[in-house]
Design a protein around this motif. Structure first.
Motif, PDB file in Angstrom:
ATOM      1  N   PHE A 155       0.801  -1.226   0.000  1.00  0.00           N
ATOM      2  CA  PHE A 155       0.000   0.000   0.000  1.00  0.00           C
ATOM      3  C   PHE A 155       0.834   1.277   0.000  1.00  0.00           C
ATOM      4  N   VAL A 156       1.973   1.254   0.701  1.00  0.00           N
ATOM      5  CA  VAL A 156       2.797   2.473   0.754  1.00  0.00           C
ATOM      6  C   VAL A 156       4.248   2.135   0.432  1.00  0.00           C
ATOM      7  N   LYS A 157       4.916   3.111  -0.179  1.00  0.00           N
ATOM      8  CA  LYS A 157       6.315   2.912  -0.583  1.00  0.00           C
ATOM      9  C   LYS A 157       7.203   3.942   0.124  1.00  0.00           C
ATOM     10  N   ARG A 158       8.472   3.628   0.176  1.00  0.00           N
ATOM     11  CA  ARG A 158       9.460   4.522   0.792  1.00  0.00           C
ATOM     12  C   ARG A 158       9.356   5.928   0.188  1.00  0.00           C
ATOM     13  N   GLY A 159       9.350   6.927   1.062  1.00  0.00           N
ATOM     14  CA  GLY A 159       9.356   8.323   0.602  1.00  0.00           C
ATOM     15  C   GLY A 159       7.971   8.887   0.304  1.00  0.00           C
ATOM     16  N   GLU A 160       6.949   8.039   0.313  1.00  0.00           N
ATOM     17  CA  GLU A 160       5.602   8.561   0.016  1.00  0.00           C
ATOM     18  C   GLU A 160       5.028   9.304   1.223  1.00  0.00           C
ATOM     19  N   ARG A 161       4.163  10.287   0.919  1.00  0.00           N
ATOM     20  CA  ARG A 161       3.456  11.014   1.991  1.00  0.00           C
ATOM     21  C   ARG A 161       2.106  10.334   2.197  1.00  0.00           C
ATOM     22  N   VAL A 162       1.922   9.806   3.391  1.00  0.00           N
ATOM     23  CA  VAL A 162       0.684   9.063   3.683  1.00  0.00           C
ATOM     24  C   VAL A 162      -0.156   9.860   4.671  1.00  0.00           C
ATOM     25  N   LEU A 163      -1.406  10.068   4.316  1.00  0.00           N
ATOM     26  CA  LEU A 163      -2.320  10.754   5.234  1.00  0.00           C
ATOM     27  C   LEU A 163      -3.245   9.712   5.863  1.00  0.00           C
ATOM     28  N   ILE A 164      -3.222   9.642   7.182  1.00  0.00           N
ATOM     29  CA  ILE A 164      -4.117   8.719   7.899  1.00  0.00           C
ATOM     30  C   ILE A 164      -5.333   9.500   8.364  1.00  0.00           C
ATOM     31  N   ALA A 170      -1.457  14.499  -0.468  1.00  0.00           N
ATOM     32  CA  ALA A 170      -0.880  13.220  -0.020  1.00  0.00           C
ATOM     33  C   ALA A 170      -0.726  12.266  -1.206  1.00  0.00           C
ATOM     34  N   ASP A 171       0.279  11.386  -1.119  1.00  0.00           N
ATOM     35  CA  ASP A 171       0.421  10.350  -2.159  1.00  0.00           C
ATOM     36  C   ASP A 171      -0.587   9.232  -1.924  1.00  0.00           C
ATOM     37  N   ALA A 207       7.669   5.596   4.885  1.00  0.00           N
ATOM     38  CA  ALA A 207       6.757   6.659   4.444  1.00  0.00           C
ATOM     39  C   ALA A 207       6.754   7.809   5.448  1.00  0.00           C
ATOM     40  N   THR A 208       6.374   8.988   4.971  1.00  0.00           N
ATOM     41  CA  THR A 208       6.181  10.144   5.849  1.00  0.00           C
ATOM     42  C   THR A 208       4.692  10.213   6.159  1.00  0.00           C
ATOM     43  N   VAL A 209       4.365  10.264   7.445  1.00  0.00           N
ATOM     44  CA  VAL A 209       2.951  10.126   7.833  1.00  0.00           C
ATOM     45  C   VAL A 209       2.417  11.418   8.440  1.00  0.00           C
ATOM     46  N   VAL A 210       1.178  11.758   8.108  1.00  0.00           N
ATOM     47  CA  VAL A 210       0.439  12.789   8.846  1.00  0.00           C
ATOM     48  C   VAL A 210      -0.928  12.212   9.200  1.00  0.00           C
ATOM     49  N   ILE A 211      -1.505  12.741  10.280  1.00  0.00           N
ATOM     50  CA  ILE A 211      -2.857  12.324  10.688  1.00  0.00           C
ATOM     51  C   ILE A 211      -3.752  13.545  10.537  1.00  0.00           C
ATOM     52  N   GLY A 212      -4.892  13.383   9.881  1.00  0.00           N
ATOM     53  CA  GLY A 212      -5.745  14.555   9.676  1.00  0.00           C
ATOM     54  C   GLY A 212      -7.220  14.232   9.717  1.00  0.00           C
ATOM     55  N   TYR A 271     -16.317   8.938  -1.298  1.00  0.00           N
ATOM     56  CA  TYR A 271     -15.439   7.765  -1.145  1.00  0.00           C
ATOM     57  C   TYR A 271     -14.621   7.544  -2.427  1.00  0.00           C
ATOM     58  N   LEU A 272     -15.291   7.632  -3.575  1.00  0.00           N
ATOM     59  CA  LEU A 272     -14.580   7.419  -4.847  1.00  0.00           C
ATOM     60  C   LEU A 272     -13.544   8.519  -5.082  1.00  0.00           C
ATOM     61  N   THR A 273     -13.851   9.726  -4.610  1.00  0.00           N
ATOM     62  CA  THR A 273     -12.931  10.854  -4.798  1.00  0.00           C
ATOM     63  C   THR A 273     -11.706  10.720  -3.895  1.00  0.00           C
ATOM     64  N   VAL A 274     -11.941  10.406  -2.630  1.00  0.00           N
ATOM     65  CA  VAL A 274     -10.814  10.269  -1.680  1.00  0.00           C
ATOM     66  C   VAL A 274      -9.975   9.046  -2.055  1.00  0.00           C
ATOM     67  N   ASN A 275     -10.665   7.974  -2.440  1.00  0.00           N
ATOM     68  CA  ASN A 275     -10.005   6.773  -2.945  1.00  0.00           C
ATOM     69  C   ASN A 275      -8.896   6.258  -2.020  1.00  0.00           C
ATOM     70  N   PRO A 276      -9.227   5.933  -0.767  1.00  0.00           N
ATOM     71  CA  PRO A 276      -8.182   5.432   0.143  1.00  0.00           C
ATOM     72  C   PRO A 276      -7.593   4.119  -0.376  1.00  0.00           C
TER      73      PRO A 276
END
Ligand code: SF4
Ligand code: SF4
Length: 376
Positions: free
Chosen positions: A34-43, A138-139, A76-81, A193-198
């Motif tokens: 689901f996530v790769k090195r260096g990606e920005r992940v928003l939780i 976010a990536d 990955a670089t993580v933020v929570i929002g 949901y389709l727009t955010v596309n988690p």
């Protein structure tokens, strides 16, 4: 590889939760899928309002922490929002335990802001949807939802968690426009949901909420976690585990119309592989309108007679005005020290009940609804 993974988890002990979340995601191929090195992940957890984790109104911080740790371990670089409904983001972050997660893992917390229009999507019903700019920055998005009942839409699970990406005031505007019909609002939830596309949805069902959620229901121990790439499949599997027909829910009926319900997925087979807590058997969803018996097309015009109306219990009401502030129709006013609802203006979105911390708002069924329910 599983489409929906489910595991039991006996408590919110942080190390146990980490091990179970890891095992859960390993069943889907591991976090590296689901996530790769260096990606920005928003939780994106469910941070509805400022309540302690023990109230089970918001996603438990240890579930969010486990997901964040797994992302960090992948580089990955993580933020929570999130965008809470009414309380200040700082207050919500502190009370829900997210501030502690942020400090422990050294990851930022962001309040959703600067809504941006989403590019038109082929499968969308609503042509103009604006969601928080942080989603586009976010990536990858990982949704970490809470298992709860919901007075308007019956349950809030994986799909509905994405509605939190709509920035504060826009939520009220959507309730005013699409909230007049549950099918229309369900369509909006699918569009968002389709727009955010988690890339991944994780469901915190260790403790859930039954009854009159999402704030005033009863916490119930269910003891499981779920995860999937597909939030619709996850929600349907969860409802099957709880013994509730997904056909009762406008949002999943819309999902089926849009071709999002996987016809060959055996939801029952998935959860019967593990032994779930007995509380899943008698799980109580809100006793509101039997929406399935309301003839299609009558919902909007017959709200007054068919759909339950919110009623403020004066003896319990503390006059805090949270309901007045959130009401998208400005249908609530203060008269002396009592709150009054203008039912001609009320669209029965139940946002007022959602934010009342004192359980001072109940529901009264419309006359024709009572008759209809007796007939069918
Ligand atoms: S939110 Fe609840 S307690 Fe506060 S004013 Fe409204 S009904 Fe009363
Ligand atoms: S009074 Fe309550 S249910 Fe009616 S429109 Fe306002 S928030 Fe929605």
């Amino acid at each position: 590889m599983e489409q929906v993974a489910i595991r039991t988890c006996a408590s919110y002990d942080p190390e146990l939760v980490y091990e179970e979340v890891k095992a859960l995601i390993d069943e889907l191929g591991g976090m590296g899928e689901f996530v790769k090195r260096g990606e920005r992940v928003l939780i994106k957890p469910n941070l509805l309002s400022a309540h302690e984790p023990s109230k089970h109104i918001t996603t438990h911080p240890h579930v969010v922490m486990a997901v964040a740790r797994l992302c960090q371990e992948r580089g990955a670089t993580v933020v929570i929002g999130d965008s809470p409904a009414i309380d200040s983001f700082q207050k919500v972050a502190k009370k829900t335990g997210m501030e502690a997660v942020s400090q422990e893992l050294g990851i930022p917390l962001v309040e959703f802001s600067n809504p941006r229009p989403a590019p038109n999507g082929e499968r969308r019903v609503f042509k103009r949807i604006e969601i928080a700019s942080q989603i586009f920055d976010a990536d990858k998005i990982i949704s970490v939802a809470k298992l709860k009942t919901h007075s308007q839409m019956l349950m809030t699970l994986g799909v509905k968690n994405n509605f939190g990406t709509v920035v504060k005031q826009r939520k009220a505007e959507w309730h005013s426009t699409a909230g007049t019909s549950r099918d229309l609002f369900a369509s909006l939830l699918i569009d968002i949901y389709l727009t955010v596309n988690p890339v991944l949805t994780v469901l915190d069902g260790i403790w859930g909420m039954e009854g009159m959620g999402p704030t005033n229901g009863s916490p119930v121990f269910l003891g499981f976690l779920m995860a999937s790439r597909d939030a619709v499949a996850l929600d349907l599997c969860c409802l099957t585990a709880l013994g509730i027909s997904w056909k009762l829910f406008p949002v999943y009926r819309q999902a089926k119309i849009r071709g999002l319900v996987e016809p060959n997925l055996s939801y029952k087979e998935l959860y019967t592989r593990i032994s779930l807590c007995s509380a899943t058997k008698g799980f109580k969803i809100p006793k509101l309108d039997s929406m399935s018996v309301i003839p299609k097309g009558l919902e909007a015009i017959s709200r007054r007679y068919l759909v339950s109306k919110p009623v403020i219990i004066d003896s319990i009401c503390k006059g805090c005005e949270r309901c007045l502030t959130i009401c998208p129709q400005k249908a609530i006013r203060k008269q002396g020290n009592k709150m009054r609802i203008d039912y001609d203006n009320c669209i029965r979105c139940y946002c007022c009940q959602e934010v009342c911390d004192f359980d001072a708002i109940t529901f009264k069924k419309g006359f024709f609804l009572k008759v209809t329910e007796k007939i069918f």
